[in-house]
Design a protein around this motif. Structure first.
Motif, PDB file in Angstrom:
ATOM      1  N   PRO A   1      44.799  32.150  28.203  1.00 53.95           N
ATOM      2  CA  PRO A   1      43.808  33.177  28.561  1.00 53.95           C
ATOM      3  C   PRO A   1      44.479  34.362  29.242  1.00 53.95           C
ATOM      4  CG  PRO A   1      43.720  31.379  30.139  1.00 53.95           C
ATOM      5  CD  PRO A   1      44.680  30.966  29.059  1.00 53.95           C
ATOM      6  N   THR A   2      43.897  35.545  29.083  1.00 59.56           N
ATOM      7  CA  THR A   2      44.459  36.723  29.751  1.00 59.56           C
ATOM      8  C   THR A   2      43.522  37.264  30.835  1.00 59.56           C
ATOM      9  OG1 THR A   2      43.721  37.995  27.836  1.00 59.56           O
ATOM     10  CG2 THR A   2      46.041  37.443  27.938  1.00 59.56           C
ATOM     11  N   ASP A   3      42.324  36.700  30.951  1.00 57.87           N
ATOM     12  CA  ASP A   3      41.464  37.026  32.082  1.00 57.87           C
ATOM     13  C   ASP A   3      41.238  35.713  32.832  1.00 57.87           C
ATOM     14  OD1 ASP A   3      39.411  37.509  33.885  1.00 57.87           O
ATOM     15  OD2 ASP A   3      38.429  38.973  32.578  1.00 57.87           O
ATOM     16  N   LEU A   4      42.088  35.472  33.824  1.00 59.14           N
ATOM     17  CA  LEU A   4      42.118  34.148  34.445  1.00 59.14           C
ATOM     18  C   LEU A   4      40.907  33.883  35.330  1.00 59.14           C
ATOM     19  CD1 LEU A   4      45.919  33.853  35.299  1.00 59.14           C
ATOM     20  CD2 LEU A   4      44.733  33.500  33.142  1.00 59.14           C
ATOM     21  N   VAL A   5      40.323  34.939  35.884  1.00 61.02           N
ATOM     22  CA  VAL A   5      39.144  34.746  36.730  1.00 61.02           C
ATOM     23  C   VAL A   5      37.956  34.300  35.880  1.00 61.02           C
ATOM     24  CG1 VAL A   5      37.483  35.883  38.241  1.00 61.02           C
ATOM     25  CG2 VAL A   5      39.919  36.371  38.494  1.00 61.02           C
ATOM     26  N   ARG A   6      37.729  35.029  34.801  1.00 58.94           N
ATOM     27  CA  ARG A   6      36.587  34.673  33.945  1.00 58.94           C
ATOM     28  C   ARG A   6      36.792  33.333  33.248  1.00 58.94           C
ATOM     29  NH1 ARG A   6      34.159  39.635  30.521  1.00 58.94           N
ATOM     30  NH2 ARG A   6      35.364  41.079  31.793  1.00 58.94           N
ATOM     31  N   ALA A   7      38.007  33.091  32.775  1.00 59.31           N
ATOM     32  CA  ALA A   7      38.273  31.812  32.117  1.00 59.31           C
ATOM     33  C   ALA A   7      38.089  30.668  33.111  1.00 59.31           C
ATOM     34  CB  ALA A   7      39.684  31.798  31.531  1.00 59.31           C
ATOM     35  N   GLY A   8      38.535  30.880  34.353  1.00 57.93           N
ATOM     36  CA  GLY A   8      38.356  29.864  35.388  1.00 57.93           C
ATOM     37  C   GLY A   8      36.885  29.631  35.697  1.00 57.93           C
ATOM     38  N   ALA A   9      36.119  30.717  35.756  1.00 60.41           N
ATOM     39  CA  ALA A   9      34.686  30.595  36.040  1.00 60.41           C
ATOM     40  C   ALA A   9      33.991  29.775  34.960  1.00 60.41           C
ATOM     41  CB  ALA A   9      34.059  31.983  36.143  1.00 60.41           C
ATOM     42  N   LEU A  10      34.289  30.093  33.692  1.00 60.92           N
ATOM     43  CA  LEU A  10      33.639  29.351  32.610  1.00 60.92           C
ATOM     44  C   LEU A  10      34.095  27.888  32.596  1.00 60.92           C
ATOM     45  CD1 LEU A  10      33.264  31.657  29.485  1.00 60.92           C
ATOM     46  CD2 LEU A  10      31.795  31.383  31.464  1.00 60.92           C
ATOM     47  N   ALA A  11      35.364  27.648  32.915  1.00 64.03           N
ATOM     48  CA  ALA A  11      35.846  26.264  32.993  1.00 64.03           C
ATOM     49  C   ALA A  11      35.081  25.506  34.073  1.00 64.03           C
ATOM     50  CB  ALA A  11      37.348  26.243  33.283  1.00 64.03           C
ATOM     51  N   GLY A  12      34.858  26.163  35.226  1.00 62.94           N
ATOM     52  CA  GLY A  12      34.086  25.548  36.302  1.00 62.94           C
ATOM     53  C   GLY A  12      32.647  25.306  35.898  1.00 62.94           C
ATOM     54  N   LEU A  13      32.099  26.247  35.148  1.00 60.19           N
ATOM     55  CA  LEU A  13      30.708  26.125  34.693  1.00 60.19           C
ATOM     56  C   LEU A  13      30.535  24.939  33.737  1.00 60.19           C
ATOM     57  CD1 LEU A  13      27.849  27.278  34.641  1.00 60.19           C
ATOM     58  CD2 LEU A  13      28.596  29.018  33.044  1.00 60.19           C
ATOM     59  N   VAL A  14      31.456  24.802  32.787  1.00 52.42           N
ATOM     60  CA  VAL A  14      31.376  23.652  31.871  1.00 52.42           C
ATOM     61  C   VAL A  14      31.529  22.355  32.666  1.00 52.42           C
ATOM     62  CG1 VAL A  14      32.347  22.486  29.865  1.00 52.42           C
ATOM     63  CG2 VAL A  14      32.309  24.968  29.942  1.00 52.42           C
ATOM     64  N   ALA A  15      32.500  22.313  33.571  1.00 53.16           N
ATOM     65  CA  ALA A  15      32.736  21.099  34.358  1.00 53.16           C
ATOM     66  C   ALA A  15      31.498  20.767  35.195  1.00 53.16           C
ATOM     67  CB  ALA A  15      33.961  21.280  35.255  1.00 53.16           C
ATOM     68  N   GLY A  16      30.867  21.780  35.782  1.00 53.26           N
ATOM     69  CA  GLY A  16      29.650  21.562  36.548  1.00 53.26           C
ATOM     70  C   GLY A  16      28.535  21.013  35.672  1.00 53.26           C
ATOM     71  N   GLY A  17      28.416  21.559  34.453  1.00 57.86           N
ATOM     72  CA  GLY A  17      27.400  21.071  33.513  1.00 57.86           C
ATOM     73  C   GLY A  17      27.645  19.627  33.120  1.00 57.86           C
ATOM     74  N   VAL A  18      28.914  19.293  32.872  1.00 52.14           N
ATOM     75  CA  VAL A  18      29.279  17.921  32.508  1.00 52.14           C
ATOM     76  C   VAL A  18      28.930  16.977  33.659  1.00 52.14           C
ATOM     77  CG1 VAL A  18      31.273  16.396  32.123  1.00 52.14           C
ATOM     78  CG2 VAL A  18      31.087  18.549  30.864  1.00 52.14           C
ATOM     79  N   SER A  19      29.311  17.384  34.860  1.00 52.61           N
ATOM     80  CA  SER A  19      29.066  16.559  36.039  1.00 52.61           C
ATOM     81  C   SER A  19      27.569  16.377  36.280  1.00 52.61           C
ATOM     82  CB  SER A  19      29.728  17.215  37.247  1.00 52.61           C
ATOM     83  OG  SER A  19      29.342  16.580  38.420  1.00 52.61           O
ATOM     84  N   ALA A  20      26.814  17.485  36.156  1.00 51.74           N
ATOM     85  CA  ALA A  20      25.368  17.403  36.390  1.00 51.74           C
ATOM     86  C   ALA A  20      24.690  16.518  35.344  1.00 51.74           C
ATOM     87  CB  ALA A  20      24.758  18.803  36.377  1.00 51.74           C
ATOM     88  N   SER A  21      25.209  16.525  34.104  1.00 50.01           N
ATOM     89  CA  SER A  21      24.645  15.653  33.071  1.00 50.01           C
ATOM     90  C   SER A  21      24.800  14.193  33.468  1.00 50.01           C
ATOM     91  CB  SER A  21      25.349  15.863  31.728  1.00 50.01           C
ATOM     92  OG  SER A  21      25.244  17.195  31.330  1.00 50.01           O
ATOM     93  N   ALA A  22      25.983  13.861  33.989  1.00 51.88           N
ATOM     94  CA  ALA A  22      26.219  12.481  34.413  1.00 51.88           C
ATOM     95  C   ALA A  22      25.350  12.148  35.615  1.00 51.88           C
ATOM     96  CB  ALA A  22      27.701  12.283  34.753  1.00 51.88           C
TER      97      ALA A  22
END
Lengths: 213, 189
Positions: free
Chosen positions: A154-175
């Motif tokens: 990735p070349t925009d590390l802040v946004r890529a990090g945010a989306l990675a956190g968002l997916v991880a949060g969604g995965v965690s909340a599903s569980a």
């Protein structure tokens, strides 16, 4: 070293590159992260015991639609955004859609209930468990997704990090949803939405350090 | 501009399918554009041509290593430009320069050329290779420098063909990481 030498070296015996590597790596990371989150929930918290009851059967799918909707929409954006230059051609506004919908539903649900019920609907029984569990369960999925995203350069590390956190949060909340017995929509909007947002902010803050390649 | 994009993209897609000549042509053409790109920007902050060549080589290495991240349904030049820019920002950050000193435009300005073909960087390939684990060094030496086929390299090293390929790929990644680390150390020390 002369640049010509480097070019010669790089273009000797050029391997065929498999297509869709980014998508497959990210998909595998989300899947493994999901399994890890589910196992963590199962071992530490356990699946809710009132599952056959009607209120559980109607509310659980609703929560899961919210959390998996977040996972799906965000993953689609992340597959594009995680690559070099992806930030210029990936619309990310769509990832907020599940949040907007759940907040509207929460508002409707509050509006149709007497105000004396509001406290109970918003605070629920186990807000503290929810507040702690979702970010904690998200750690392993986040690590897996970060590993996959970094491989996409990735070349925009802040946004890529945010989306990675968002997916991880969604995965965690599903569980976590499989354990949680707080079924009111305002509770889901505030505590699920809030903790997933927290994961997103943490991802944005950690992105530049973790995603550098 | 449209014809350059089409030409470069054609070479890239052929390279992704394993066409070595197309890949060489692509890297050669890109090196000229990258040289002009980095030279212009570094000159503005009073940096020399060798430093620009360091960056040209880092970017070429990154383009090669990361080519699996290119999606052929998208145009190529923005992908190249994003890598070139990322490497420049990273370089300016590690060499403790003010980012504001070097204006970096978003618009793809990769169309100027600099054909100084014999240009050299400060990197010593031999010394960089010596720092790699022996398996990776051997694989790169056989396949990428001596030009042996993967099958020949596999029998010479006594490992499987897929192990040779993995070692070449990991070795190149390690090479890029070594360059980044040395740069950091150079700045710190």
């Amino acid at each position: 070293m002369k640049t010509d030498e480097l070019i010669s070296m790089l273009s000797t015996n050029v391997e065929r590159v498999e297509r869709h590597q980014v998508m497959r790596t990210l998909g595998a990371a989300i899947l493994i992260g999901g399994v890890a989150a589910f196992v963590a929930m199962l071992l530490v918290l356990g699946v809710r015991t009132d599952l056959p009851k009607t209120s559980a059967v109607t509310h659980l799918p609703l929560k899961l639609v919210f959390t998996t909707g977040t996972i799906v929409l965000t993953s689609i954006a992340l597959i594009k955004l995680a690559r070099p230059g992806g930030e210029y051609r990936t619309p990310v506004a769509l990832v907020a859609l599940p949040f907007v919908v759940i907040m509207l539903l929460a508002g409707l649900s509050l509006a149709s209930a007497p105000s004396s019920h509001w406290d109970e609907m918003i605070i629920g029984d186990n807000w503290l468990v929810c507040l702690l569990s979702i970010p904690l369960i998200a750690i392993v999925p986040f690590a897996m997704i970060v590993w996959a995203v970094r491989r996409a350069a990735p070349t925009d590390l802040v946004r890529a990090g945010a989306l990675a956190g968002l997916v991880a949060g969604g995965v965690s909340a599903s569980a976590y949803a499989l354990h949680c017995t707080d079924d009111s929509l305002p509770f889901v909007a505030l505590w699920y939405g809030g903790t997933i947002a927290l994961c997103t902010i943490a991802g944005a803050a950690l992105g530049p350090r973790l995603l550098r390649w | 501009m449209a014809t350059i994009e089409a030409e470069l993209k054609g070479l890239m897609v052929a390279g992704l399918d394993g066409d070595a000549a197309a890949h060489r042509a692509l890297l050669d053409k890109l090196s000229r554009r990258l040289r002009a790109f980095y030279k212009t920007r570094l000159e503005r902050i009073g940096r020399g041509a060798t430093e620009a060549e360091d960056l040209v080589q880092e970017a070429l290495l990154a383009i090669h290593i990361q080519r699996h991240t290119y999606d052929p349904t998208e145009p190529l030049t923005p992908w190249i430009y994003a890598i070139a820019r990322y490497k420049l920002i990273d370089h300016l950050r590690t060499t403790s320069s003010q980012l504001t000193d070097a204006p970096i435009e978003r618009a793809a300005e990769l169309f100027a050329q600099d054909d100084h073909v014999g240009a050299e960087s400060a990197y010593d390939l031999r010394r960089l290779l010596d720092q790699l684990p022996s398996k990776m060094r051997q694989a790169i030496q056989c396949v990428k420098i001596d030009g042996l086929s993967v099958i020949e390299a596999a029998s010479q090293c006594g490992i499987s063909e897929s192990a040779v390929k993995v070692n070449v790929h990991r070795g190149l990644k390690r090479l890029a990481a070594t360059i980044a680390r040395e740069k950091q150390r150079h700045e710190d020390g």
